[in-house]
Design a protein around this motif. Sequence first.
Motif, PDB file in Angstrom:
ATOM      1  N   ALA A   1       0.842  -1.191   0.000  1.00 19.62           N
ATOM      2  CA  ALA A   1       0.000   0.000   0.000  1.00 19.62           C
ATOM      3  C   ALA A   1       0.873   1.233   0.000  1.00 19.62           C
ATOM      4  O   ALA A   1       1.891   1.288   0.700  1.00 19.62           O
ATOM      5  CB  ALA A   1      -0.914   0.002   1.226  1.00 19.62           C
TER       6      ALA A   1
ATOM      7  N   MET B   1       3.746  -6.584   2.842  1.00 18.86           N
ATOM      8  CA  MET B   1       3.368  -7.699   3.713  1.00 18.86           C
ATOM      9  C   MET B   1       4.498  -8.111   4.646  1.00 18.86           C
ATOM     10  O   MET B   1       4.273  -8.434   5.806  1.00 18.86           O
ATOM     11  CB  MET B   1       2.932  -8.893   2.854  1.00 18.86           C
ATOM     12  CG  MET B   1       1.579  -8.728   2.220  1.00 18.86           C
ATOM     13  SD  MET B   1       1.076 -10.230   1.362  1.00 18.86           S
ATOM     14  CE  MET B   1      -0.592  -9.766   0.866  1.00 18.86           C
TER      15      MET B   1
ATOM     16  N   GLN C   1      -6.992   4.614   5.706  1.00 20.77           N
ATOM     17  CA  GLN C   1      -6.953   3.769   4.517  1.00 20.77           C
ATOM     18  C   GLN C   1      -8.355   3.270   4.216  1.00 20.77           C
ATOM     19  O   GLN C   1      -9.025   2.690   5.089  1.00 20.77           O
ATOM     20  CB  GLN C   1      -6.020   2.571   4.712  1.00 20.77           C
ATOM     21  CG  GLN C   1      -5.883   1.697   3.473  1.00 20.77           C
ATOM     22  CD  GLN C   1      -5.068   0.446   3.713  1.00 20.77           C
ATOM     23  OE1 GLN C   1      -5.166  -0.175   4.779  1.00 20.77           O
ATOM     24  NE2 GLN C   1      -4.261   0.045   2.733  1.00 20.77           N
ATOM     25  N   ASP C   2      -8.826   3.501   2.996  1.00 24.14           N
ATOM     26  CA  ASP C   2     -10.154   3.044   2.574  1.00 24.14           C
ATOM     27  C   ASP C   2     -11.233   3.459   3.575  1.00 24.14           C
ATOM     28  O   ASP C   2     -12.069   2.653   4.013  1.00 24.14           O
ATOM     29  CB  ASP C   2     -10.162   1.523   2.391  1.00 24.14           C
ATOM     30  CG  ASP C   2      -9.185   1.062   1.322  1.00 24.14           C
ATOM     31  OD1 ASP C   2      -8.947   1.824   0.373  1.00 24.14           O
ATOM     32  OD2 ASP C   2      -8.651  -0.056   1.455  1.00 24.14           O
TER      33      ASP C   2
ATOM     34  N   ARG D   1     -11.023   3.985   6.614  1.00 24.48           N
ATOM     35  CA  ARG D   1     -10.818   3.426   7.960  1.00 24.48           C
ATOM     36  C   ARG D   1      -9.633   4.114   8.614  1.00 24.48           C
ATOM     37  O   ARG D   1      -8.550   4.206   8.015  1.00 24.48           O
ATOM     38  CB  ARG D   1     -10.559   1.916   7.859  1.00 24.48           C
ATOM     39  CG  ARG D   1     -10.223   1.246   9.194  1.00 24.48           C
ATOM     40  CD  ARG D   1     -10.143  -0.265   9.021  1.00 24.48           C
ATOM     41  NE  ARG D   1      -9.002  -0.660   8.226  1.00 24.48           N
ATOM     42  CZ  ARG D   1      -7.827  -1.053   8.749  1.00 24.48           C
ATOM     43  NH1 ARG D   1      -7.659  -1.061  10.070  1.00 24.48           N
ATOM     44  NH2 ARG D   1      -6.835  -1.422   7.949  1.00 24.48           N
TER      45      ARG D   1
ATOM     46  N   LEU E   1      -6.595   4.163  10.606  1.00 23.02           N
ATOM     47  CA  LEU E   1      -5.620   3.173  11.063  1.00 23.02           C
ATOM     48  C   LEU E   1      -5.078   3.512  12.437  1.00 23.02           C
ATOM     49  O   LEU E   1      -4.778   2.637  13.246  1.00 23.02           O
ATOM     50  CB  LEU E   1      -4.459   3.089  10.073  1.00 23.02           C
ATOM     51  CG  LEU E   1      -4.776   2.625   8.661  1.00 23.02           C
ATOM     52  CD1 LEU E   1      -3.533   2.744   7.790  1.00 23.02           C
ATOM     53  CD2 LEU E   1      -5.291   1.199   8.666  1.00 23.02           C
TER      54      LEU E   1
ATOM     55  N   ASP F   1      -0.618  -0.999  10.631  1.00 20.31           N
ATOM     56  CA  ASP F   1      -1.768  -1.885  10.472  1.00 20.31           C
ATOM     57  C   ASP F   1      -2.442  -1.753   9.117  1.00 20.31           C
ATOM     58  O   ASP F   1      -3.536  -2.293   8.907  1.00 20.31           O
ATOM     59  CB  ASP F   1      -2.793  -1.609  11.581  1.00 20.31           C
ATOM     60  CG  ASP F   1      -2.295  -2.056  12.948  1.00 20.31           C
ATOM     61  OD1 ASP F   1      -1.438  -2.958  12.991  1.00 20.31           O
ATOM     62  OD2 ASP F   1      -2.754  -1.498  13.961  1.00 20.31           O
ATOM     63  N   ALA F   2      -1.840  -1.049   8.197  1.00 21.05           N
ATOM     64  CA  ALA F   2      -2.427  -0.906   6.862  1.00 21.05           C
ATOM     65  C   ALA F   2      -2.478  -2.257   6.152  1.00 21.05           C
ATOM     66  O   ALA F   2      -1.609  -3.110   6.344  1.00 21.05           O
ATOM     67  CB  ALA F   2      -1.626   0.093   6.042  1.00 21.05           C
ATOM     68  N   ASP F   3      -3.495  -2.442   5.314  1.00 20.90           N
ATOM     69  CA  ASP F   3      -3.620  -3.644   4.501  1.00 20.90           C
ATOM     70  C   ASP F   3      -2.770  -3.459   3.247  1.00 20.90           C
ATOM     71  O   ASP F   3      -3.071  -2.590   2.424  1.00 20.90           O
ATOM     72  CB  ASP F   3      -5.081  -3.844   4.118  1.00 20.90           C
ATOM     73  CG  ASP F   3      -5.295  -5.083   3.245  1.00 20.90           C
ATOM     74  OD1 ASP F   3      -4.307  -5.789   2.953  1.00 20.90           O
ATOM     75  OD2 ASP F   3      -6.454  -5.315   2.842  1.00 20.90           O
TER      76      ASP F   3
ATOM     77  N   LYS G   1      -2.758  -4.961   0.621  1.00 19.70           N
ATOM     78  CA  LYS G   1      -3.562  -5.151  -0.584  1.00 19.70           C
ATOM     79  C   LYS G   1      -4.654  -4.095  -0.723  1.00 19.70           C
ATOM     80  O   LYS G   1      -5.435  -4.136  -1.677  1.00 19.70           O
ATOM     81  CB  LYS G   1      -4.184  -6.544  -0.571  1.00 19.70           C
ATOM     82  CG  LYS G   1      -3.165  -7.674  -0.614  1.00 19.70           C
ATOM     83  CD  LYS G   1      -3.847  -9.030  -0.640  1.00 19.70           C
ATOM     84  CE  LYS G   1      -2.813 -10.152  -0.696  1.00 19.70           C
ATOM     85  NZ  LYS G   1      -3.467 -11.495  -0.716  1.00 19.70           N
ATOM     86  N   GLY G   2      -4.719  -3.191   0.236  1.00 24.64           N
ATOM     87  CA  GLY G   2      -5.746  -2.157   0.203  1.00 24.64           C
ATOM     88  C   GLY G   2      -5.333  -0.934  -0.592  1.00 24.64           C
ATOM     89  O   GLY G   2      -4.338  -0.933  -1.304  1.00 24.64           O
TER      90      GLY G   2
END
Length: 412
Positions: free
Chosen positions: A325, A343, A370-371, A373, A375, A399-401, A403-404
């Motif tokens: 991300a 990751m 992020q998206d 949300r 974090l 804590d970010a995804d 894949k987000g």
Amino acid sequence: MNRVAVAIVGGGPSGLTAAAALAPEVDGEVLVLEREAETGGIPRHSDHPGYGLRDLRRFVSGPAYARRLTAMATDAGARLETEAMVTGWAGERTLQITSPRGVRTVVADAVILATGARERPRPARLVPGDRPDGVYTTGQLQNLVHLHHGRVGSRAVIVGAELVSWSAVLTLREAGCATVAMVSGYPRAEAYAAFRVAGRALLEGPVLTDARLVAVHGRGRVRSVTVERGGERHEIACDTVIFTGDWIPDHELARTAGLQMDPATRGPAVDAALRTSHPGVFAVGNLLHPVDTADGAALDGRHVATAVRHWLRTGDAAEPEPAAARIRVTAPLRWAAPQLVSMDGGTAARGDLLLWTDEYRRLPVLRAVQDSRVLGTARTLWPAAPGRVYRAPWSLVADADPKGGDVTVSFA
């Protein structure tokens, strides 16, 4: 052509520290390629105290710091090759080298780019006026005074008021040149208060904030400069002008490799492990962003060793590119580094997310989203100030995804 385990391009603090950390641990040669005649980087000609606090836990001069890091890399078993210019790439992790010993190609299992940053000189800043002698960057000044024992003038104006600007004050003082004014475009001097307060005792003129140098005058030698402040212009008599700071990464080699670059920092985009977009190619220190202290850059070199060792053990070139991300910022923040949350990137060096701000915030609160949300949020007990790196906790974005979507960091 010869093959090495690790090729490190740049023999400054980050490159030397990476070499010292890797040489005893890897199977094969660790080669440091330095274009100058000596290793050590900028500290080599910054002959004043202030180096080594965070990495060596010592308070030493720049030359002593450079010698210490050089000795550590050599003692660890790294090979340091000076006067070796990396002129380009001849393939994946394959470097073209030109030196007094000839032209050759070096193939490396891993490459670390540690090419650092440089100050932008007067022409790049588009300052009009005459073109007399007596105009330098800090690096040019320190080379002239500390390495070549040359003479400068008697009255200097310094453009910039960041940490390196006070280094220029010390160098001028050693050369017998008075600093009659310091000019900063920011509302307050950029350097930390401890340096500003102590440094003012060395000045023989004011620190002019919210000001800019608009012209240089003189034929054979600088005669004066014109400074604009509050809509009014004033002429200051001087015979020397020092352009300090306004750093830009030495990114040409990274660009010619086709690495993903960050348009804000103008350096390679990396994740927390300091991996670039090309497998097996890493980037450290002030190549990544303008500009951190020498010991901060050195700690990058120590940090990257873990990821390089992992790469040498596993070699994941055949695996798909890991998801990551992108970290972005909103004004008055200008950039963030590292720029990617991946990751398996882990935690950034020193646990820091590095930021740059164009506005002063005394006790800033940061928010990462992020998206849609949140974090996390974080308040720091230190200010965010223009002209110097602002350190925020990496936990803000950890804590970010991967894949987000993009992660946006802003002042709350």
